[in-house]
Design a protein around this motif. Structure first.
Motif, mmCIF file in Angstrom:
data_model
loop_
_atom_site.group_PDB
_atom_site.id
_atom_site.type_symbol
_atom_site.label_atom_id
_atom_site.label_comp_id
_atom_site.label_asym_id
_atom_site.label_seq_id
_atom_site.Cartn_x
_atom_site.Cartn_y
_atom_site.Cartn_z
ATOM 1 N N VAL A 78 59.942 -55.458 52.891
ATOM 2 C CA VAL A 78 59.847 -56.218 51.638
ATOM 3 C C VAL A 78 60.974 -57.242 51.659
ATOM 4 C CG1 VAL A 78 59.889 -56.142 49.129
ATOM 5 C CG2 VAL A 78 58.864 -54.251 50.414
ATOM 6 N N GLY A 93 55.740 -57.650 52.073
ATOM 7 C CA GLY A 93 55.985 -57.663 50.646
ATOM 8 C C GLY A 93 57.127 -58.607 50.321
ATOM 9 N N MET A 94 57.229 -58.999 49.060
ATOM 10 C CA MET A 94 58.315 -59.875 48.628
ATOM 11 C C MET A 94 58.836 -59.408 47.287
ATOM 12 S SD MET A 94 57.468 -63.825 49.684
ATOM 13 C CE MET A 94 57.553 -64.348 51.408
ATOM 14 N N ASN A 95 60.143 -59.308 47.188
ATOM 15 C CA ASN A 95 60.812 -58.946 45.946
ATOM 16 C C ASN A 95 61.560 -60.173 45.446
ATOM 17 O OD1 ASN A 95 61.957 -57.545 43.813
ATOM 18 N ND2 ASN A 95 63.651 -56.783 45.045
ATOM 19 N N PHE A 96 61.082 -60.746 44.331
ATOM 20 C CA PHE A 96 61.627 -62.004 43.837
ATOM 21 C C PHE A 96 62.769 -61.751 42.860
ATOM 22 C CE2 PHE A 96 57.232 -62.900 44.998
ATOM 23 C CZ PHE A 96 57.374 -64.034 45.780
ATOM 24 N N THR A 97 63.866 -62.470 43.073
ATOM 25 C CA THR A 97 64.966 -62.518 42.109
ATOM 26 C C THR A 97 65.064 -63.945 41.596
ATOM 27 O OG1 THR A 97 66.556 -62.953 43.887
ATOM 28 C CG2 THR A 97 66.239 -60.663 43.213
ATOM 29 N N ARG A 126 54.083 -65.239 52.759
ATOM 30 C CA ARG A 126 53.875 -63.800 52.583
ATOM 31 C C ARG A 126 52.530 -63.364 53.162
ATOM 32 N NH1 ARG A 126 53.143 -61.637 46.560
ATOM 33 N NH2 ARG A 126 51.222 -62.847 46.881
ATOM 34 N N ILE A 137 65.730 -53.453 54.942
ATOM 35 C CA ILE A 137 64.708 -53.724 53.929
ATOM 36 C C ILE A 137 63.441 -52.909 54.199
ATOM 37 C CG2 ILE A 137 65.522 -56.020 53.270
ATOM 38 C CD1 ILE A 137 63.593 -57.243 55.235
ATOM 39 N N THR A 180 59.966 -60.146 34.313
ATOM 40 C CA THR A 180 59.576 -60.597 35.654
ATOM 41 C C THR A 180 58.112 -61.003 35.703
ATOM 42 O OG1 THR A 180 61.239 -59.158 36.652
ATOM 43 C CG2 THR A 180 59.466 -59.926 38.073
ATOM 44 N N GLU A 181 57.241 -60.232 35.043
ATOM 45 C CA GLU A 181 55.809 -60.544 35.076
ATOM 46 C C GLU A 181 55.539 -61.909 34.445
ATOM 47 O OE1 GLU A 181 57.153 -57.840 33.892
ATOM 48 O OE2 GLU A 181 56.615 -56.340 35.433
ATOM 49 N N ARG A 227 63.481 -60.079 50.524
ATOM 50 C CA ARG A 227 64.151 -60.429 49.269
ATOM 51 C C ARG A 227 64.183 -61.952 49.142
ATOM 52 N NH1 ARG A 227 69.605 -57.578 50.747
ATOM 53 N NH2 ARG A 227 69.069 -58.813 52.603
#
Length: 625
Positions: free
Chosen positions: A205, A257-261, A251, A161, A221-222, A207
């Motif tokens: 980042v 960083g964070m990547n949101f699903t 965080r 990552i 997403t926003e 996940r």
């Protein structure tokens, strides 16, 4: 090769790491191996359990099962990087993710023979790895064959990552053929714990699998992130948004960083699909929404720390036809006390009759009564005294008056205790239903509705509790075609308010907001609650083999200790309704007063019947004369 110095260094390294079990991967000659083993076995050294494995074996399949299977907390592994075949061993260890907290790697080499950084910057080495890279050099003085070993702490925040390889010089140690000198630290690593040196994840980042059940996950997403960041309407997706807020705090603590699903549920079963399934199959490093720690999930996941509560309840108001409650007027005393009190009243009535009789026979004519009251009259006097009623007939003798005094004294004490208990029981709180369990609810005539939540449907299908099966069979299955069986939380809560006796099953953290918003204090105090399922804790889960488990646990523990978790929980989760009964007058309903009116009616009917009998008897006597 300075094997004696190396043996002393390895012993010192194991002593510092508190490890007694080690396997050596080497390419030494037999006589060199023997010399090394003899140095380790010196009687003044700590006991070491070791195994030698020659790197001439090209087959490294099932490396962990063949060589590294152990029952110790940590196994040390020494690898001689000067051996050409060490690269294939390290590549297999990287593929099988063996650079973790369960193994203490001692990688001994030199930059001339092995480009350590170039090889390991693409290696699957984790943040919880315990890897010491050891470089040696011979000082210019060369006193006593001394060799200086420089140790580097090696780890990565996560190559998969975006994490970069971190090499930090730790200390150096000078060893001769007999012993090693004191450690000379070259950095401040020794002043902090392992994770104290690795508390920042600036180069990765993470996940994160996020649950959204009340909004379409097809939204941009926003827009979904804006919904999760809002702090209003906490009853909408309360558990998921509470977990999202905690992930934002995490965080900031990790500075990553964070990547949101986004997922529309926690899981389909125990661990398939949803946010739980994403953590299980490795497509997410962590799930933001806390979930239940079921036995099936714990086979694949690790519950890191408690980060939420789950409370599913059945809520209903007491039905208007809850039944006549006449027993409240008998509850102040037990049956034995009532019988004793009645016996005392009869005894005093008999004593009063004897007093009146003796007065009429023995006392002066001016003191005596014109007539002797009957035993029935003295019983009526005794019963009237118990009801705080006076009497026109009073004994003239001292003994009779003492009996009269005893009668009124015991009546005064009993009457005051009785009235205080009855009044407090009637006015302390509204009447509650006798339905206290799911079993009683299933056997009642009340109508049931449910909030359409995925975990409620799963619980109805997979639970082993017989009372839930009975509830489903009697209350839910007959309404399978009823469109009003599954209602939104707001509609169901309002129906409970408007229809006493209607039962609505919902999740407390989301439904209590509507109760506080639309119910009066008197209506809140009139509510009855039954636990639909046992209260359960929710946990943040990571994969069982995740290298971030301990780091995340320490950071979330810090959130708990500082009170940040409690602050957010009090805002996002309401776990209890407060009844302030002193703010309104509690009225006594017909369920309590009906028995009194019934007794009064029966008394008047009995009096009327006796009056008719007396009139008939009097008429019969007159006709006989």
């Amino acid at each position: 090769m300075q094997l004696l110095q190396l043996a002393n260094f390895v012993l010192q390294n194991l002593l510092q790491s508190r490890i007694s079990f080690i396997i050596f991967f080497h390419c030494w000659a037999n006589n060199e191996t023997l010399q090394f083993a003899q140095q380790i076995h010196q009687p003044h050294q700590q006991p070491i359990y070791y195994q030698f494995a020659h790197l001439s074996d090209w087959n490294w399949e099932h490396l962990e099962q063949r060589y590294l299977d152990h029952a110790q907390p940590t196994l040390a592994i020494y690898v001689d990087l000067k051996c050409m075949r060490s690269r294939s061993l390290l590549a297999e260890a990287s593929r099988t993710r063996l650079f973790n907290q369960h193994y203490h790697w001692v990688l001994h080499g030199s930059s001339e023979a092995f480009s350590f950084y170039e090889f390991f910057r693409r290696t699957n080495i984790s943040i919880d790895a315990d890897v010491d890279y050891v470089k040696q050099h011979v000082p210019d003085s060369g006193d006593g064959g001394a060799v200086v070993y420089t140790v580097y702490d090696v780890y990565s925040n996560g190559n998969h990552i975006g994490g970069q390889l971190n090499m930090t010089v730790n200390y150096e140690l000078s060893c001769n053929r007999s012993s090693c000198d004191a450690i000379r630290y070259l950095s401040s690593l020794h002043l902090r714990s392992k994770y104290g040196n690795r508390e920042q994840l600036r180069d990765v980042v993470l996940r994160v699998a996020t649950v959204v059940t009340q909004r379409p996950i097809s939204w941009p997403t926003e827009q979904l992130l804006q919904f999760l960041n809002e702090i209003n309407d906490t009853h909408i997706d309360g558990i998921a948004r509470f977990g999202f807020q905690l992930s934002l705090i995490l965080r900031d603590l990790l500075q990553c960083g964070m990547n949101f699903t986004f997922k529309d549920r926690w899981s389909y079963g125990d661990y398939n699909g949803g946010s739980v399934g994403a953590v299980v199959d490795g497509t997410a490093d962590i799930g933001s929404a806390p979930c239940l720690a079921t036995p099936g999930r714990l086979h694949l996941l690790s519950a890191i720390i408690e980060t939420g509560y789950f409370r599913s309840i059945c809520l209903f108001r007491t039905p208007h036809n809850a039944g006549i409650r006449g027993d409240v007027f008998l509850q102040p005393f037990s049956a034995l006390v009532w019988f004793l009190f009645a016996g005392i009243l009869l005894l005093i009535a008999l004593m009063l009759w004897l007093a009146f009789y003796m007065e009429s026979r023995r006392m002066h004519r001016s003191w005596r009564l014109e007539f002797v009251p009957s035993l029935l009259s003295t019983c009526l006097i005794s019963f009237g005294a118990a009801c705080s009623q006076s009497s026109a007939l009073t004994p003239r003798s001292t003994g009779g008056r003492l009996a009269y005094f005893a009668l009124f004294l015991i009546s005064f004490i009993m009457y005051n205790y009785y009235t205080s208990v009855v009044v407090s029981s009637l006015l302390s709180s509204p009447v509650k239903s006798k339905i206290q369990t799911v079993q009683q609810l299933a056997e009642s005539s009340l109508t049931v509705g449910l909030e359409p939540l995925s975990f409620t449907k799963s619980y109805l299908n997979y639970t082993q509790r017989p009372e839930i099966h009975l509830l489903s069979k009697r209350k839910i299955e007959p309404q399978s075609h009823n469109p009003e069986l599954w209602l939104p939380a707001k509609q169901g809560i309002l129906r409970v308010r408007d229809r006493p006796g209607y039962v609505f099953i919902f999740e407390a953290s989301s439904g209590y907001v509507y109760v506080e918003r639309y119910y009066t204090q008197q209506e809140i105090c009139d509510l009855n609650e039954i636990l639909f399922r046992p209260e359960l804790l929710l946990y943040t889960h990571l994969h069982r083999n995740s290298s971030y488990k301990e780091l995340v646990r320490l950071r979330l523990l810090r959130v708990l200790e500082t009170g940040i978790y409690r602050k957010h929980r009090n805002w996002w989760a309401r776990m209890k309704l407060h009844c302030y009964s002193q703010n309104f007058v509690i009225t006594v309903g017909m369920e309590y007063v009906a028995p009194l009116f019934f007794m009064l009616l029966c008394g008047y009917l009995l009096v009327l019947l006796l009056l008719l009998l007396e009139l008939a008897w009097q008429r019969y006597v007159q006709r006989s004369d």
